[in-house]
Design a protein around this motif. Structure first.
Motif, PDB file in Angstrom:
ATOM      1  N   GLN A   1       0.827  -1.200   0.000  1.00 51.33           N
ATOM      2  CA  GLN A   1       0.000   0.000   0.000  1.00 51.33           C
ATOM      3  C   GLN A   1       0.868   1.260   0.000  1.00 51.33           C
ATOM      4  OE1 GLN A   1      -2.832  -1.421  -1.063  1.00 51.33           O
ATOM      5  NE2 GLN A   1      -3.796   0.260   0.028  1.00 51.33           N
ATOM      6  N   ARG A   2       1.905   1.255   0.826  1.00 52.43           N
ATOM      7  CA  ARG A   2       2.794   2.425   0.873  1.00 52.43           C
ATOM      8  C   ARG A   2       3.507   2.642  -0.458  1.00 52.43           C
ATOM      9  NH1 ARG A   2       5.899   2.722   6.641  1.00 52.43           N
ATOM     10  NH2 ARG A   2       4.385   4.139   7.565  1.00 52.43           N
TER      11      ARG A   2
ATOM     12  N   LYS B   1       2.161   9.494  -5.767  1.00 47.89           N
ATOM     13  CA  LYS B   1       2.786  10.788  -5.488  1.00 47.89           C
ATOM     14  C   LYS B   1       3.876  11.100  -6.510  1.00 47.89           C
ATOM     15  CE  LYS B   1       1.836  10.920  -0.552  1.00 47.89           C
ATOM     16  NZ  LYS B   1       2.383  10.918   0.795  1.00 47.89           N
ATOM     17  N   LEU B   2       4.629  10.087  -6.930  1.00 45.59           N
ATOM     18  CA  LEU B   2       5.678  10.291  -7.931  1.00 45.59           C
ATOM     19  C   LEU B   2       5.064  10.702  -9.271  1.00 45.59           C
ATOM     20  CD1 LEU B   2       8.712  10.114  -8.431  1.00 45.59           C
ATOM     21  CD2 LEU B   2       8.390   7.721  -9.052  1.00 45.59           C
ATOM     22  N   GLN B   3       3.937  10.087  -9.651  1.00 42.08           N
ATOM     23  CA  GLN B   3       3.258  10.478 -10.889  1.00 42.08           C
ATOM     24  C   GLN B   3       2.753  11.911 -10.790  1.00 42.08           C
ATOM     25  OE1 GLN B   3       0.276   7.461 -11.328  1.00 42.08           O
ATOM     26  NE2 GLN B   3       1.669   5.999 -12.308  1.00 42.08           N
ATOM     27  N   ASP B   4       2.233  12.299  -9.639  1.00 40.77           N
ATOM     28  CA  ASP B   4       1.783  13.674  -9.436  1.00 40.77           C
ATOM     29  C   ASP B   4       2.943  14.647  -9.581  1.00 40.77           C
ATOM     30  OD1 ASP B   4      -0.776  12.772  -9.028  1.00 40.77           O
ATOM     31  OD2 ASP B   4      -0.727  13.006  -6.834  1.00 40.77           O
ATOM     32  N   LEU B   5       4.087  14.285  -9.004  1.00 42.02           N
ATOM     33  CA  LEU B   5       5.268  15.146  -9.119  1.00 42.02           C
ATOM     34  C   LEU B   5       5.716  15.274 -10.571  1.00 42.02           C
ATOM     35  CD1 LEU B   5       7.451  14.115  -6.046  1.00 42.02           C
ATOM     36  CD2 LEU B   5       6.469  16.353  -6.500  1.00 42.02           C
TER      37      LEU B   5
END
Length: 147
Positions: free
Chosen positions: A113-114, A121-125
């Protein structure tokens, strides 16, 4: 610090006890005077039975960790620990190995899950970086055209 549990009744200094688990408490009964003492063991994920895991004896010396609030018992005959029954997260009686395997599976699921959260979060960045680069390109083009 680990201390031996000793009977506190007047005239008795017994340090061997019969064990019994009642709910979340371990009830110690002094072998000599039958005095009873209760200790909270709700933090353990097992139930302590009243007989030795090796020789089936039912009297134990009991030790208490004053710093970590742990209770340890040792058979007066052979020195082994009392028998334990492990309970899984569903409340089902299982072997220690099965409980350990279930705990490992749970930890692996949490790690997965983590990792998924980190990937999101990496894709968002990455998308934010693309927007920033586009914005900088427009600003740069605006500055070039203005001069």
């Amino acid at each position: 610090m680990i201390r031996t549990v000793v009977c506190e009744k007047e005239g008795c200094s017994g340090n061997t006890f019969f064990l019994e688990t009642q709910g979340n408490n371990l009830v110690l009964t002094c072998e000599h005077c039958k005095g009873k003492y209760e200790f909270d063991i709700s933090y353990y994920d097992f139930i302590i039975l009243s007989n030795c895991s090796k020789c089936n004896n039912d009297t134990f010396k009991v030790f208490r960790d004053t710093e970590k609030e742990g209770i340890y018992a040792k058979c007066v005959e052979c020195g082994s620990t009392p028998e334990k029954i492990y309970i899984d997260s569903d409340g089902i009686q299982v072997s220690y190995e099965a409980k350990l395997l279930n705990d490992i599976k749970e930890i692996m699921y949490l790690l997965e899950q983590r990792i998924c959260n980190l990937e999101v979060k990496l894709q968002d960045l990455e998308s934010s970086q693309g927007i920033l680069e586009e914005s900088l390109a427009y600003i740069n083009r605006y500055l070039v055209e203005k001069n």
